[in-house]
Design an enzyme around this catalytic site. Structure first.
Site, PDB file in Angstrom:
ATOM      1  N   HIS A 562      -8.533 -11.134  -1.879  1.00 44.97           N
ATOM      2  CA  HIS A 562      -8.406 -10.265  -0.727  1.00 44.97           C
ATOM      3  C   HIS A 562      -8.147 -11.084   0.198  1.00 44.97           C
ATOM      4  O   HIS A 562      -7.740 -10.309   1.441  1.00 44.97           O
ATOM      5  CB  HIS A 562      -9.864  -9.482  -0.451  1.00 44.97           C
ATOM      6  CG  HIS A 562      -9.868  -8.148   0.169  1.00 44.97           C
ATOM      7  ND1 HIS A 562      -8.588  -7.781   0.454  1.00 44.97           N
ATOM      8  CD2 HIS A 562     -10.697  -7.067   0.347  1.00 44.97           C
ATOM      9  CE1 HIS A 562      -8.864  -6.351   0.970  1.00 44.97           C
ATOM     10  NE2 HIS A 562     -10.226  -6.253   0.914  1.00 44.97           N
ATOM     11  N   ASP A 566      -4.189  -6.880  -0.090  1.00 44.35           N
ATOM     12  CA  ASP A 566      -5.124  -5.649   0.606  1.00 44.35           C
ATOM     13  C   ASP A 566      -5.443  -4.730  -0.496  1.00 44.35           C
ATOM     14  O   ASP A 566      -4.675  -4.669  -1.800  1.00 44.35           O
ATOM     15  CB  ASP A 566      -4.140  -5.103   1.710  1.00 44.35           C
ATOM     16  CG  ASP A 566      -3.945  -6.352   2.820  1.00 44.35           C
ATOM     17  OD1 ASP A 566      -4.849  -6.796   2.965  1.00 44.35           O
ATOM     18  OD2 ASP A 566      -2.882  -5.876   3.524  1.00 44.35           O
TER      19      ASP A 566
END
Length: 591
Positions: A562, A566
């Site tokens: 992450h 995204d």
């Protein structure tokens, strides 16, 4: 093996004068200064059959000649053997070059050492050139140590469990097998001499085995499997003195995977066990001694029976008398000891302490280097990445129909079966092309975008998890992908996969569905940024066109970093895989 001789030429000494004479004999007019300039240098001579090669002697220049080793070899070959002083002789070498070393081969760019796991041959066995004689376990692959020559394995100079590096000596091979045969009788004589009990020892150790007449044979631990190096001697199935048949189990060995029987090699009588229950044993270790003729066993057994009878008969009366007297004294003298008889500890132990299984039912097995490496990398992945997993489900109807319609024609043309992995690899390639950030990786403060697509395929093997790489998957068709995956999977299971075939990779696919996994959250394979998890196909009721119909469904999971990717890109990526698998025609139209 070539014998290595070293010497220092003393400054203006007798050996230097001999060298000058040899130089004058070959090249008249050579000045002494040309020799004295190298008089203090160390010269290494290698002689397979005399002196034919010289190192570190090239600085010697003859007037009117160019620098080179051609004339130098001629010079040195004329030096008499009396002028050479032997400084040191390498171990296990012979003057005629009969012995050669088997050394650890180069193991790969990123592998500096390994563990000597097991020996495949025994000293005295005849071996062929390039035949494996030992195996080395690294944190990635298992590597064979091969014999460099045809001959007989004389001895091992390293032990199982040692940490070795490329170039380390493992064994000595005798090309002519001379000197090996006499060593075996000598060892047997020493074993006989050691095993024969002396007159003083016969009283103390009556059960010491004797090998005088070749009557006794050993029952040893058998080969337990490629990935099993040792085990625990769990239980004995026979007692000393019992008669056993050939191939009859006499003991059991527990490993971390299976239970293995130790069988008797001959018909006879089990004389004694030379190992104990609970010992850690390896293939080839002695467990018991079998007497083929049963001579010497019966007297020992009868003596034991007599001693047991003698010990059992007189002991009860004496013990009862001795026990009765203290009891009488206890009853007469102190009456305070009676309340101590009811012991409160038993209820306390049952109330506070849990009942644990006995220690004999537990065993401690050391981790292999591959397992330790996998554990380290997975834990590093968890500590490094900000991992997040997103899920989706895929209707496998169309892909299964495509496979069913063309599987026979596919095998006939390409010689390989059409599976689901090639479809998911093609879908992953399409998704990576649509979302290139998933194919990228963080390097410090930079992002590295890869303009190639190498798909890693996770393969579970008996020795651990390996991840071979399908190179340039975006340039392959279905047949090429299936052939590559089958070849890599076979090598991984056989333990013959190389380091180069596992290095790199920009994206990983893990298929837990082959083991029946319904849903999982895979861990990223460093230094990649995402991994796709496939799962089992289950028929579930789905709403299609307003009707509830059964459909073969599969859950798919994408674990991603992450920090780089995204949620939007991750969901689009997984959605692209779903679309392509559910309708493979998208690959043809690129839509």
């Amino acid at each position: 093996m070539l014998g290595a001789l070293r010497r220092n030429v003393a400054s203006r000494g007798s050996s230097a004068s001999a060298l000058r004479k040899s130089l004058h004999a070959i090249r008249p007019g050579v000045s002494a200064s040309g020799v004295s300039s190298d008089a203090g240098k160390e010269i290494l001579l290698l002689q397979p059959r005399g002196i034919t090669h010289v190192r570190n002697f090239s600085p010697l220049v003859l007037p009117g000649c160019s620098i080179g080793l051609t004339k130098t070899r001629d010079v040195i070959s004329s030096i008499q053997s009396e002028t050479i002083m032997q400084k040191s002789c390498r171990a296990f070498s012979s003057g005629d070059g009969d012995l050669v070393d088997a050394v650890v081969p180069f193991m790969g760019e990123s592998i500096s050492d390994g563990t000597l796991a097991t020996f495949l041959k025994k000293p005295g066995d005849r071996v062929a050139a390039d035949e494996p004689i030992a195996q080395i376990e690294t944190d990635k692959v298992t590597i064979d140590v091969s014999s460099p020559q045809d001959g007989v394995l004389q001895e091992y100079v390293a032990k199982e469990g040692d940490t070795v590096e490329p170039g380390n000596r493992i064994a000595v091979i005798s090309k002519s097998a001379e000197g090996v045969a006499p060593a075996a009788p000598a060892e047997k004589k020493s074993e006989k001499a050691a095993s024969e009990p002396s007159p003083a020892e016969t009283v103390e150790k009556p059960k010491t085995p004797s090998y005088d007449e070749g009557d006794l044979v050993d029952a040893v631990v058998p080969f337990m499997g490629e990935s099993i190096s040792d085990g625990t001697l769990a239980t004995f199935l026979k007692k000393p003195g019992d008669r056993v048949a050939a191939d009859e189990p006499i003991a059991q060995i527990e490993t971390d995977k299976v239970t293995i029987d130790v069988t008797s090699p001959q018909d006879g009588v089990l004389q004694e066990y030379v190992a104990k229950e609970g010992d850690t044993v390896e293939p080839g270790n002695r467990i018991a001694v079998i007497s083929k003729s049963a001579e010497g066993v019966a007297p020992a057994a009868s003596a034991e029976k007599k001693s047991e009878k003698a010990a059992s008969k007189p002991s009860p009366p004496t013990e009862t008398v001795k026990e009765d007297k203290p009891k009488a004294k206890v009853e007469t003298s102190p009456s305070v000891e009676k309340p101590r008889a009811p012991s409160p500890p038993p209820p306390k132990r049952t109330a506070t302490e849990p009942i644990l299984p006995p220690k004999e039912r537990e065993r401690r097995v050391p981790m292999t280097r591959l397992r330790k490496r996998v554990a380290t990398r997975l834990k590093d992945s968890q500590n490094t990445f900000a991992m997040l997993t997103t899920f989706n489900e895929v209707d496998m109807t169309n892909l299964m129909k495509l496979r069913s319609d063309y599987k026979d024609a596919f095998v006939e043309k390409h010689g390989v079966k059409l599976g689901f992995m090639s479809g998911f690899v093609k879908a992953a390639v399409s998704a990576l092309q649509h979302q290139p950030i998933v194919n990228a990786v963080i390097d410090g403060d930079d992002i590295i975008y890869r303009d190639y697509i190498d798909i890693s395929i996770a393969v579970g093997t008996p020795k651990g998890l390996v991840v071979p790489v399908v190179r340039d998957a975006d340039k392959m068709n279905f047949a090429e992908i299936e052939k590559t995956i089958n070849s890599l999977a076979k090598k991984a299971n056989d333990g013959t996969i190389s380091i180069d075939e596992m290095a790199g990779g920009s994206f990983t696919i893990s298929n837990g569905g082959v083991y029946g996994s319904l849903l999982s959250t895979p861990i990223i394979n460093p230094p990649q940024s995402a991994i796709l998890g496939m799962h089992s196909i289950v028929s579930r009721p789905m709403v299609v066109g307003g009707n509830v119909v059964p459909r073969p469904m599969m859950y798919v999971a994408l674990t991603y970093d992450h920090r780089l990717i995204d949620g939007r890109e991750a969901v689009f990526f997984l959605r692209r895989i779903k679309d392509v698998v559910e309708d493979p025609r998208r690959l043809l139209l690129d839509v």
